[in-house]
Design a protein around this motif. Structure first.
Motif, PDB file in Angstrom:
ATOM      1  N   GLU A 210       9.497  -2.017   5.926  1.00  0.00           N
ATOM      2  CA  GLU A 210      10.337  -2.866   5.083  1.00  0.00           C
ATOM      3  C   GLU A 210      10.283  -2.456   3.609  1.00  0.00           C
ATOM      4  OE1 GLU A 210      12.335  -5.490   6.014  1.00  0.00           O
ATOM      5  OE2 GLU A 210      11.977  -4.815   8.064  1.00  0.00           O
ATOM      6  N   ALA A 211       9.267  -1.693   3.213  1.00  0.00           N
ATOM      7  CA  ALA A 211       9.072  -1.424   1.781  1.00  0.00           C
ATOM      8  C   ALA A 211       8.608  -0.003   1.511  1.00  0.00           C
ATOM      9  CB  ALA A 211       8.068  -2.427   1.205  1.00  0.00           C
ATOM     10  N   ALA A 212       9.030   0.953   2.330  1.00  0.00           N
ATOM     11  CA  ALA A 212       8.527   2.326   2.200  1.00  0.00           C
ATOM     12  C   ALA A 212       8.982   3.014   0.926  1.00  0.00           C
ATOM     13  CB  ALA A 212       8.954   3.147   3.415  1.00  0.00           C
ATOM     14  N   HIS A 213       9.920   2.428   0.186  1.00  0.00           N
ATOM     15  CA  HIS A 213      10.377   3.022  -1.072  1.00  0.00           C
ATOM     16  C   HIS A 213       9.365   2.829  -2.195  1.00  0.00           C
ATOM     17  CE1 HIS A 213      11.478  -1.228  -1.152  1.00  0.00           C
ATOM     18  NE2 HIS A 213      11.475  -1.146  -2.466  1.00  0.00           N
ATOM     19  N   LEU A 214       8.389   1.947  -2.005  1.00  0.00           N
ATOM     20  CA  LEU A 214       7.410   1.671  -3.055  1.00  0.00           C
ATOM     21  C   LEU A 214       6.327   2.743  -3.074  1.00  0.00           C
ATOM     22  CD1 LEU A 214       6.916  -2.173  -2.480  1.00  0.00           C
ATOM     23  CD2 LEU A 214       8.332  -1.052  -4.240  1.00  0.00           C
ATOM     24  N   PRO A 215       5.706   2.988  -4.233  1.00  0.00           N
ATOM     25  CA  PRO A 215       4.571   3.925  -4.285  1.00  0.00           C
ATOM     26  C   PRO A 215       3.372   3.341  -3.570  1.00  0.00           C
ATOM     27  CG  PRO A 215       4.929   2.897  -6.428  1.00  0.00           C
ATOM     28  CD  PRO A 215       6.071   2.484  -5.580  1.00  0.00           C
ATOM     29  N   PRO A 216       2.391   4.186  -3.176  1.00  0.00           N
ATOM     30  CA  PRO A 216       1.277   3.719  -2.347  1.00  0.00           C
ATOM     31  C   PRO A 216       0.518   2.503  -2.875  1.00  0.00           C
ATOM     32  CG  PRO A 216       1.324   6.099  -2.347  1.00  0.00           C
ATOM     33  CD  PRO A 216       2.381   5.658  -3.332  1.00  0.00           C
ATOM     34  N   ALA A 217       0.186   2.479  -4.163  1.00  0.00           N
ATOM     35  CA  ALA A 217      -0.579   1.335  -4.677  1.00  0.00           C
ATOM     36  C   ALA A 217       0.210   0.030  -4.543  1.00  0.00           C
ATOM     37  CB  ALA A 217      -0.952   1.585  -6.140  1.00  0.00           C
ATOM     38  N   GLU A 218       1.508   0.087  -4.835  1.00  0.00           N
ATOM     39  CA  GLU A 218       2.333  -1.116  -4.689  1.00  0.00           C
ATOM     40  C   GLU A 218       2.521  -1.467  -3.221  1.00  0.00           C
ATOM     41  OE1 GLU A 218       5.913  -1.434  -7.004  1.00  0.00           O
ATOM     42  OE2 GLU A 218       5.138  -0.052  -8.515  1.00  0.00           O
ATOM     43  N   LEU A 219       2.597  -0.455  -2.380  1.00  0.00           N
ATOM     44  CA  LEU A 219       2.698  -0.715  -0.944  1.00  0.00           C
ATOM     45  C   LEU A 219       1.487  -1.479  -0.436  1.00  0.00           C
ATOM     46  CD1 LEU A 219       4.227   2.526   0.623  1.00  0.00           C
ATOM     47  CD2 LEU A 219       4.987   0.179   1.036  1.00  0.00           C
ATOM     48  N   LEU A 220       0.308  -1.108  -0.891  1.00  0.00           N
ATOM     49  CA  LEU A 220      -0.893  -1.800  -0.449  1.00  0.00           C
ATOM     50  C   LEU A 220      -0.869  -3.268  -0.863  1.00  0.00           C
ATOM     51  CD1 LEU A 220      -3.635   0.908  -1.108  1.00  0.00           C
ATOM     52  CD2 LEU A 220      -2.919   0.001   1.106  1.00  0.00           C
ATOM     53  N   ARG A 221      -0.333  -3.562  -2.038  1.00  0.00           N
ATOM     54  CA  ARG A 221      -0.219  -4.972  -2.452  1.00  0.00           C
ATOM     55  C   ARG A 221       0.770  -5.708  -1.555  1.00  0.00           C
ATOM     56  NH1 ARG A 221      -0.358  -2.195  -7.499  1.00  0.00           N
ATOM     57  NH2 ARG A 221      -2.365  -2.509  -8.550  1.00  0.00           N
ATOM     58  N   ARG A 222       1.868  -5.056  -1.189  1.00  0.00           N
ATOM     59  CA  ARG A 222       2.846  -5.670  -0.292  1.00  0.00           C
ATOM     60  C   ARG A 222       2.220  -5.902   1.095  1.00  0.00           C
ATOM     61  NH1 ARG A 222       8.569  -5.640  -0.192  1.00  0.00           N
ATOM     62  NH2 ARG A 222       8.363  -5.374  -2.462  1.00  0.00           N
ATOM     63  N   LEU A 223       1.466  -4.934   1.566  1.00  0.00           N
ATOM     64  CA  LEU A 223       0.806  -5.077   2.865  1.00  0.00           C
ATOM     65  C   LEU A 223      -0.261  -6.174   2.822  1.00  0.00           C
ATOM     66  CD1 LEU A 223       2.317  -2.421   3.447  1.00  0.00           C
ATOM     67  CD2 LEU A 223       0.228  -1.542   4.499  1.00  0.00           C
ATOM     68  N   HIS A 224      -0.933  -6.314   1.697  1.00  0.00           N
ATOM     69  CA  HIS A 224      -1.955  -7.353   1.542  1.00  0.00           C
ATOM     70  C   HIS A 224      -1.346  -8.730   1.788  1.00  0.00           C
ATOM     71  CE1 HIS A 224      -5.560  -9.319   0.094  1.00  0.00           C
ATOM     72  NE2 HIS A 224      -4.886  -9.923  -0.872  1.00  0.00           N
ATOM     73  N   ALA A 225      -0.169  -8.970   1.236  1.00  0.00           N
ATOM     74  CA  ALA A 225       0.498 -10.262   1.452  1.00  0.00           C
ATOM     75  C   ALA A 225       0.930 -10.418   2.906  1.00  0.00           C
ATOM     76  CB  ALA A 225       1.706 -10.378   0.521  1.00  0.00           C
ATOM     77  N   ALA A 226       1.395  -9.338   3.519  1.00  0.00           N
ATOM     78  CA  ALA A 226       1.882  -9.403   4.895  1.00  0.00           C
ATOM     79  C   ALA A 226       0.771  -9.628   5.908  1.00  0.00           C
ATOM     80  CB  ALA A 226       2.639  -8.120   5.236  1.00  0.00           C
ATOM     81  N   LEU A 227      -0.465  -9.254   5.553  1.00  0.00           N
ATOM     82  CA  LEU A 227      -1.577  -9.342   6.505  1.00  0.00           C
ATOM     83  C   LEU A 227      -2.476 -10.551   6.280  1.00  0.00           C
ATOM     84  CD1 LEU A 227      -0.644  -6.422   7.084  1.00  0.00           C
ATOM     85  CD2 LEU A 227      -3.042  -5.788   7.307  1.00  0.00           C
ATOM     86  N   ARG A 228      -2.073 -11.481   5.429  1.00  0.00           N
ATOM     87  CA  ARG A 228      -2.951 -12.611   5.084  1.00  0.00           C
ATOM     88  C   ARG A 228      -3.286 -13.489   6.291  1.00  0.00           C
ATOM     89  NH1 ARG A 228      -4.367 -13.542  -0.015  1.00  0.00           N
ATOM     90  NH2 ARG A 228      -3.201 -12.562  -1.729  1.00  0.00           N
ATOM     91  N   ASP A 229      -2.371 -13.605   7.252  1.00  0.00           N
ATOM     92  CA  ASP A 229      -2.647 -14.455   8.407  1.00  0.00           C
ATOM     93  C   ASP A 229      -3.173 -13.653   9.594  1.00  0.00           C
ATOM     94  OD1 ASP A 229      -0.336 -13.127   9.016  1.00  0.00           O
ATOM     95  OD2 ASP A 229       0.677 -14.860   9.919  1.00  0.00           O
TER      96      ASP A 229
END
Length: 357
Positions: A210-229
């Motif tokens: 869903e967010a592969a256009h983001l650079p790696p560090a920003e991707l990790l922040r996006r993944l952090h929110a997606a994996l909270r549950d």
């Protein structure tokens, strides 16, 4: 959650198990009947070869994307069949790949026919170390990257994923996505193993797409929110800017990364933490030059942290990346030293010159 299969092959009764697994995988990939039959044929021949040439081994089956990152192929899945052994090796691979050459009591198909039947095939053997044979079966009519899209990028991607103790699901996952001239490779290792770990790594895969256009560090922040549950995961993200010839990397947790240029290897460092539970306040993003002889390996902690790259990765740059990944896994484990966790290895490598991947 994606299903993975590991079938130990130490007697003839397990050849049928490999064939059944291949049929199951082909059904999940929604292959037409003729390609489903091709998957069964190739899987059976590779399993039979394990018994005849190496005294046994194991077959790994997975659903993977095309090895050449392209647009429009996010939903395209191929059945990947990998046979791995620690046997004596194949003395004459050219003869073994010749059409019509087959082992006694096999189907008579032979490795040459397996190669011709498959949509992708790779073979590597080292005397005294063992053999890796890999085949991918997909829709023959599917042509990833065709249509009104930019031309292919000069890299290939491949990997293997092994569940702990033959489980149905691996808590590890890897994926690759292309956006414009950037190729993003991610490996996620869900905490623990089994279905709940697989749920975490699958959530990471979905979020990346869903967010592969983001650079790696920003991707990790996006993944952090997606994996909270979820349980959370260790995640390594590498993004190659093909035009600039630069590789960017960021990781959290104990997912490993090694980059080779020429004959030199060095590690890319991840920050401590758990994506989805505890993300470091500062995420360092490495930047490394990418050259025609570069090779990137991402792996979960099922692989020993001090694994030796070995002769396969150092001297055979033209191998399919999935074969390289399986060779790394083979050389880091044995029947006397089995892996102790779910284990995934993903490889990014240059494309073969003047030929399709």
């Amino acid at each position: 959650m994606p299903r993975v299969w590991e079938v130990p092959v130490h007697d003839s009764t397990r050849v049928r198990d490999v064939r059944v697994a291949a049929r199951d995988a082909a059904g999940r990939a929604r292959l037409p009947e003729d390609r489903l039959a091709a998957a069964e044929l190739v899987a059976t021949e590779l399993a039979t070869n394990l018994l005849k040439h190496a005294g046994g081994g194991r077959v790994l089956l997975d659903l993977v994307g095309p090895p050449a990152p392209a647009y429009g192929d996010d939903d395209l899945r191929l059945v990947q069949i990998v046979a791995v052994d620690h046997g004596p090796g194949i003395a004459d691979m050219e003869t073994a790949l010749r059409d019509g050459f087959s082992t006694r009591d096999s189907l008579g198909a032979g490795l040459g026919t397996c190669r011709r039947t498959s949509d992708g095939f790779g073979l590597h053997s080292v005397p005294g170390r063992g053999t890796v044979a890999m085949a991918r079966i997909g829709h023959r009519s599917a042509r990833p990257g065709s249509g009104p899209y930019p031309p292919p990028v000069p890299v290939r991607v491949g990997g293997v994923n092994v569940p702990l103790a033959g489980g149905e699901f691996s808590g590890d996952a890897w994926t690759c996505v292309r956006t414009a001239d950037r190729v993003t490779l991610m490996l996620a290792d869900g905490l623990g193993h089994g279905p709940q770990a697989a749920r975490a790594s699958s959530a990471a895969v979905h979020a990346l797409h869903e967010a592969a256009h983001l650079p790696p560090a920003e991707l990790l922040r996006r993944l952090h929110a997606a994996l909270r549950d979820t349980r959370g995961a260790a995640v390594a993200v590498a993004q190659l800017d093909v035009t600039a010839g630069q590789l960017y990397f960021a990781g959290v947790g104990n997912a490993g990364a090694r980059l080779r240029r020429g004959d030199d290897w060095h590690g890319l460092i991840s920050r401590p933490g758990i994506v989805g539970a505890h993300l470091p306040g500062h995420l360092h993003q490495h930047q490394e030059p990418w050259t025609p002889d570069s090779l990137l390996v991402l792996h979960s902690d099922g692989l020993p942290s001090r694994w030796n790259p070995g002769p396969t990765t150092g001297g055979m740059p033209l191998l399919d990346p999935a074969v390289i990944a399986a060779s790394i896994l083979r050389d880091a484990s044995s029947s006397a030293r089995p892996v102790r966790d779910d284990t995934a290895v993903a490889v990014l490598s240059p494309s073969l010159p003047d030929r399709s991947s």
